[in-house]
Scaffold this motif. Structure first.
Motif, mmCIF file in Angstrom:
data_model
loop_
_atom_site.group_PDB
_atom_site.id
_atom_site.type_symbol
_atom_site.label_atom_id
_atom_site.label_comp_id
_atom_site.label_asym_id
_atom_site.label_seq_id
_atom_site.Cartn_x
_atom_site.Cartn_y
_atom_site.Cartn_z
ATOM 1 N N ARG A 150 -31.299 -45.318 114.036
ATOM 2 C CA ARG A 150 -30.983 -44.072 114.741
ATOM 3 C C ARG A 150 -32.197 -43.547 115.515
ATOM 4 N N SER A 151 -33.386 -43.746 114.953
ATOM 5 C CA SER A 151 -34.604 -43.341 115.668
ATOM 6 C C SER A 151 -34.784 -44.171 116.928
ATOM 7 N N SER B 55 -30.839 -47.431 108.209
ATOM 8 C CA SER B 55 -29.971 -46.845 109.239
ATOM 9 C C SER B 55 -30.705 -45.754 110.008
ATOM 10 N N ASP B 56 -31.513 -44.979 109.300
ATOM 11 C CA ASP B 56 -32.292 -43.932 109.966
ATOM 12 C C ASP B 56 -33.258 -44.531 110.987
ATOM 13 N N GLU B 57 -33.811 -45.695 110.675
ATOM 14 C CA GLU B 57 -34.725 -46.344 111.614
ATOM 15 C C GLU B 57 -34.001 -46.752 112.894
ATOM 16 N N GLN C 158 -29.741 -46.404 103.685
ATOM 17 C CA GLN C 158 -29.809 -45.163 104.453
ATOM 18 C C GLN C 158 -31.102 -45.100 105.259
#
Length: 198
Positions: free
Chosen positions: A57-58, A53-55, A50
């Motif tokens: 998305r950033s 994935s957030d990285e 997670q």
């Protein structure tokens, strides 16, 4: 712009490390039949994936010119994780020779023993009796998942090749600024990553 490639490739390196940890924990489980470390590895992998994935998305938010490419990577990685976990869940009882068709006497699954599915709720293999596949179904499912993972890996590598081909001065900053009113700045995600790790 120059930090987009190393940022993406670093995330992919970290993803590979998490997959390797899962693989080693799975092999240990098969060897020792101790479910605790395997369940722990499964639980630890979820927040790790997670965060990675957030990285990405950033990076998508800070570099909209390459959003379609990075979104494609996200979709492929999501599918890869789904198939990988499904394959482990399918292989665990087979590697431990727990299916009825693997028993010499053809006996059904015995209650009171861990099934190896990694759910961590302490249920026995008897809970899976109605879900147990035939040998033909098992082999077909393994083949489908294995082929799916192989095709998925090729697709991910194709996306990463495109990421590597991005030139530092390809004019994407100008295009991004014209379309979105702001330049592409993947360093935002990189800075957030460094701060988090620090």
């Amino acid at each position: 712009m120059g930090e987009l490639r190393p940022s993406v490739l670093l995330v992919q390196q970290d993803r590979a490390a998490v997959y390797n940890d899962l693989k080693q924990a799975f092999l240990c489980f098969i060897k020792t039949r101790a479910e605790g470390p395997w369940r722990h590895a499964m639980a630890a992998a979820a927040p790790a994936f997670q965060a990675l994935s957030d990285e990405i998305r950033s990076l998508i938010a800070s570099c909209p010119a390459h959003a379609p490419l990075l979104s494609r990577l996200q979709d492929l990685e999501r599918e890869r994780l789904r198939m990988t976990l499904a394959l482990y869940a399918l292989q665990a009882p087979a590697r431990l020779e727990l299916f009825a068709w693997q028993q010499n006497d053809g006996s059904p699954l015995k209650a009171g023993q861990g099934c190896g599915c990694g759910s961590g709720d302490g249920h026995s293999r008897a809970a899976h009796q109605t879900q147990e596949p035939t040998e033909a179904e098992f082999r077909a499912a393994v083949r489908e998942l294995t082929c799916g993972i192989e095709e998925n890996t090729i697709a991910i590598n194709d996306v990463l090749d495109e990421v590597r081909d991005i030139e530092d001065n390809d004019g994407s900053e100008d295009m991004s600024e014209a379309r979105n009113g702001a330049p592409c700045d993947p360093s935002d995600a990189h800075t957030a990553r460094t701060a988090t790790q620090g």
